[in-house]
Enzyme design. Structure first.
Site, PDB file in Angstrom:
ATOM      1  N   ASP A 102      -8.663   6.927  26.501  1.00 44.09           N
ATOM      2  CA  ASP A 102      -8.339   6.693  27.319  1.00 44.09           C
ATOM      3  C   ASP A 102      -8.192   5.613  27.675  1.00 44.09           C
ATOM      4  OD1 ASP A 102      -9.442   8.043  29.933  1.00 44.09           O
ATOM      5  OD2 ASP A 102     -10.912   5.965  30.027  1.00 44.09           O
ATOM      6  N   TYR A 230     -10.593   0.444  35.963  1.00 45.35           N
ATOM      7  CA  TYR A 230     -10.385   0.458  37.106  1.00 45.35           C
ATOM      8  C   TYR A 230      -9.658  -0.411  37.451  1.00 45.35           C
ATOM      9  CZ  TYR A 230     -11.549   5.602  35.658  1.00 45.35           C
ATOM     10  OH  TYR A 230     -11.498   6.820  35.442  1.00 45.35           O
ATOM     11  N   HIS A 290      -7.327  15.860  28.455  1.00 37.93           N
ATOM     12  CA  HIS A 290      -7.966  14.702  27.636  1.00 37.93           C
ATOM     13  C   HIS A 290      -9.279  14.321  27.529  1.00 37.93           C
ATOM     14  CE1 HIS A 290      -6.876  10.172  29.296  1.00 37.93           C
ATOM     15  NE2 HIS A 290      -8.583  10.570  30.003  1.00 37.93           N
TER      16      HIS A 290
END
Length: 313
Positions: A102, A230, A290
């Site tokens: 990730d 983010y 994921h």
């Protein structure tokens, strides 16, 4: 797990939490994603150490038991790149393998792009090579409620998360992001509203695991994790024409929602990713999500160890 040793290591201006096991001459550094901490690598750490490697897993700055930077809103991925190199320096390690999942995949690739002499090889899970910048993710091709767009909006995720205790937030994200669909909220919804309270935890993620994650995020909060990855994903980190020459392995689950990002599957399967990472092998697990390393630890461990051993013959 009881053999894993914990310490805090001075890395630049902060002390990072470091978990370590094994005493081999070859070093493997694991870099977690969100909403994760070092513990996400619990299955891999023991297996890779048993295969003869010195294994290190960190909590990134601002995560878990690591210290918080003074001004989180100024952080970028460059901080994580510099932290990995400084960690190697602090521990007296000249060269290491990097394994990232990730958000951890981004510095796992960018460290060897900038400092090729420090990296023996790269393994990433769930995310291929990505260069932070305005076109990192084509969010404009997804609905307004795309979770990355929502998390990027200052204050919105904080307000959303604040309706729940930390443990519930981690539970909700882990459950939502284990699915095969990209999390997208309707116009009048928030991301946490997508979670169905009747949905159980994934079978490979226990209540004990959840409690360990929650206790770390109760300490760190979500301020830095919302900034990195983010809110800094669209920020250019000053790297031009990156090329990762180190041997690399990308492990993807066929049911990972990331494959449904606009252009992502073609980028990986069509081979465009190899423009940036020429020596890249790609492995798929048909039922993988994921969180593939927690879902199918034995298969992932075998892939990682086989890759490591090939580079150390």
């Amino acid at each position: 797990m009881e053999k894993i040793k914990h310490s805090h290591v001075q890395v630049r201006e902060l002390k990072l939490h470091v978990a370590e096991i094994g005493s081999g001459l070859k070093v493997v550094v694991f870099l977690h994603g969100f909403p994760e901490i070092w513990y996400t690598w619990r299955h891999q750490m023991v297996a890779v150490a048993n295969a003869g490697y010195r294994v290190i897993a960190i909590d990134f700055r601002g995560y878990g038991l690591s210290e918080q930077p003074a001004e989180p809103e100024k952080a970028t991925f460059k901080d994580l790149i510099d932290d990995v190199v400084s960690l190697l320096d602090s521990l007296g390690i000249n060269k290491a393998f990097l394994v990232g999942k990730d958000l951890g995949a981004i510095p796992a690739y960018l460290v060897p792009a900038v400092h090729p002499e420090r990296v023996s090889g790269v393994v990433t899970l769930g995310v291929p090579f990505m260069l932070p910048g305005p076109s990192a993710i084509q969010s404009h091709l997804l609905p307004e409620g795309f979770y990355v767009s929502r998390f990027q909006e200052p204050g919105r995720a904080e307000t959303d998360f604040s309706r729940f205790d930390v443990k519930s937030v981690i539970r909700n994200i882990y459950t939502l992001f284990s699915g095969s669909e990209v999390p997208v909220a309707a116009k009048e919804q928030e991301i946490m509203d997508l979670f169905n309270p009747s949905t159980p935890l994934p079978p490979w993620f226990s209540e004990e695991d959840l409690s360990i994650y929650a206790s770390s995020y109760e300490k760190s909060g979500f301020r830095f994790p919302l900034q990195v990855p983010y809110r800094t994903l669209t920020v250019d980190c000053g790297i031009t024409e990156p090329k990762v020459k180190a041997p690399s392995l990308l492990i993807m689950g066929e049911k990972d929602y990331v494959l449904k990002f606009p252009g992502m599957e073609e980028y990986i399967r069509g081979g465009a990713v190899k423009h940036f990472v020429p020596d890249l092998d790609i492995k798929y697990l048909p039922e993988g999500s994921h969180f593939i390393h927690e879902q199918f630890p034995e298969q992932v461990n075998e892939l990682i160890i086989t890759f490591l051993n090939k580079q150390t013959i």
